[in-house]
Motif scaffolding. Structure first.
Motif, mmCIF file in Angstrom:
data_model
loop_
_atom_site.group_PDB
_atom_site.id
_atom_site.type_symbol
_atom_site.label_atom_id
_atom_site.label_comp_id
_atom_site.label_asym_id
_atom_site.label_seq_id
_atom_site.Cartn_x
_atom_site.Cartn_y
_atom_site.Cartn_z
ATOM 1 N N GLU A 145 0.551 -0.933 -0.343
ATOM 2 C CA GLU A 145 -0.520 -0.141 0.361
ATOM 3 C C GLU A 145 0.635 1.221 0.092
ATOM 4 O OE1 GLU A 145 0.710 -0.469 4.463
ATOM 5 O OE2 GLU A 145 0.000 -2.067 2.475
ATOM 6 N N HIS B 104 -8.868 3.054 -2.027
ATOM 7 C CA HIS B 104 -9.830 3.377 -2.581
ATOM 8 C C HIS B 104 -9.786 4.122 -4.090
ATOM 9 C CE1 HIS B 104 -14.301 2.785 -4.025
ATOM 10 N NE2 HIS B 104 -13.959 4.280 -4.378
ATOM 11 N N PRO B 105 -9.619 3.741 -5.289
ATOM 12 C CA PRO B 105 -10.436 2.780 -5.380
ATOM 13 C C PRO B 105 -9.969 1.793 -6.667
ATOM 14 C CG PRO B 105 -10.220 4.353 -7.673
ATOM 15 C CD PRO B 105 -9.385 5.109 -6.288
ATOM 16 N N GLU C 107 -7.697 -2.125 -6.352
ATOM 17 C CA GLU C 107 -8.304 -3.690 -5.567
ATOM 18 C C GLU C 107 -7.329 -4.416 -5.476
ATOM 19 O OE1 GLU C 107 -7.583 -3.642 -10.634
ATOM 20 O OE2 GLU C 107 -9.026 -2.341 -8.876
ATOM 21 N N TYR D 291 -13.691 -1.358 -15.235
ATOM 22 C CA TYR D 291 -14.298 -0.267 -13.674
ATOM 23 C C TYR D 291 -15.666 0.079 -13.651
ATOM 24 C CZ TYR D 291 -9.069 -0.964 -12.238
ATOM 25 O OH TYR D 291 -7.731 -1.316 -12.635
ATOM 26 N N SER E 121 -18.506 -0.452 -10.638
ATOM 27 C CA SER E 121 -18.897 0.812 -9.558
ATOM 28 C C SER E 121 -20.099 1.003 -9.481
ATOM 29 C CB SER E 121 -18.377 2.181 -10.485
ATOM 30 O OG SER E 121 -16.766 2.432 -10.805
ATOM 31 N N ARG F 28 -22.172 -1.711 -7.244
ATOM 32 C CA ARG F 28 -21.674 -1.691 -5.808
ATOM 33 C C ARG F 28 -22.761 -1.234 -5.371
ATOM 34 N NH1 ARG F 28 -15.812 -0.269 -3.520
ATOM 35 N NH2 ARG F 28 -14.943 -2.130 -4.782
#
Length: 198
Positions: free
Chosen positions: A26, A75-76, A78, A191, A195, A198
């Motif tokens: 990260e 976010h966003p 993955e 993508y 979205s 969700r």
């Protein structure tokens, strides 16, 4: 290979490309949404998207799902993404790109009416690169041939060689900017679909 009749008219494709990830992922540049255009699908999965375009032609329909369930990615972005692409002839290809694939994996499969082609491995931590060619016989035993490529991956070298040749000869390279743009558009369509789900 399709024109030669080896595996016949394509019926579907399936691709998986994944790595194990690592602690601190990260904090890497790949995990900053302001400088990257996507997560693992854009990082590795886009190569499978590009390959399926080469084998099946362009996608006319795209959907996808994405999630970050293990690594603490912002976010966003993955750590896993799944894409379904369909061409104008109705041939569907699936792509799974993962950074929680605990054993590095590359597998690209193309199935046709007469048989299939599978590429496994990329050398090094992805295992020996293999081409597996099968022939379909509804009444006979399963049969296939495996060819192993034991040298290292030279694809980057070959791509650079083709690019420099095209620049020198002032011609379009085999994989050009339009191919790259279209692959990115397909990933972005996946993508967008994710979205909406969700």
């Amino acid at each position: 290979l399709f024109r030669a009749g080896k595996i016949g008219k394509p019926t579907f494709g399936r691709g998986r490309y994944g790595i194990a990830g690592r602690q601190g992922i990260e904090t890497e540049w790949r995990s900053y949404p302001k400088i990257v255009s996507g997560g693992q699908l854009m990082e590795q999965g886009i190569h499978l998207v590009d390959l399926f375009r080469w084998f099946f032609g362009d996608a006319t329909q795209v959907t996808g799902m994405r999630a970050a369930n293990h690594w603490p990615l912002p976010h966003p972005l993955e750590d896993n993404a799944f894409v379904l692409m369909q061409n104008k002839d109705g041939v569907i290809a699936s792509v799974h790109s993962s950074v929680t694939q605990w054993i590095n994996l590359f597998e690209f499969e193309v199935y046709g009416e007469k048989g299939s082609l599978t590429v496994q491995g990329l050398g090094a931590s992805y295992g020996v690169e293999k081409l597996i060619v099968s022939e379909h016989d509804a009444n006979g035993p399963f049969s296939y041939q495996t060819i192993e490529y034991r040298s290292g991956d030279v694809s980057w070298k070959q791509e650079w060689k083709e690019f420099t040749r095209a620049m020198r000869d002032r011609t379009t390279p085999v994989g050009d900017g339009e191919d790259g743009l279209r692959a990115m558009q397909i990933v972005n369509a996946a993508y967008s679909a994710a979205s909406r789900l969700r």
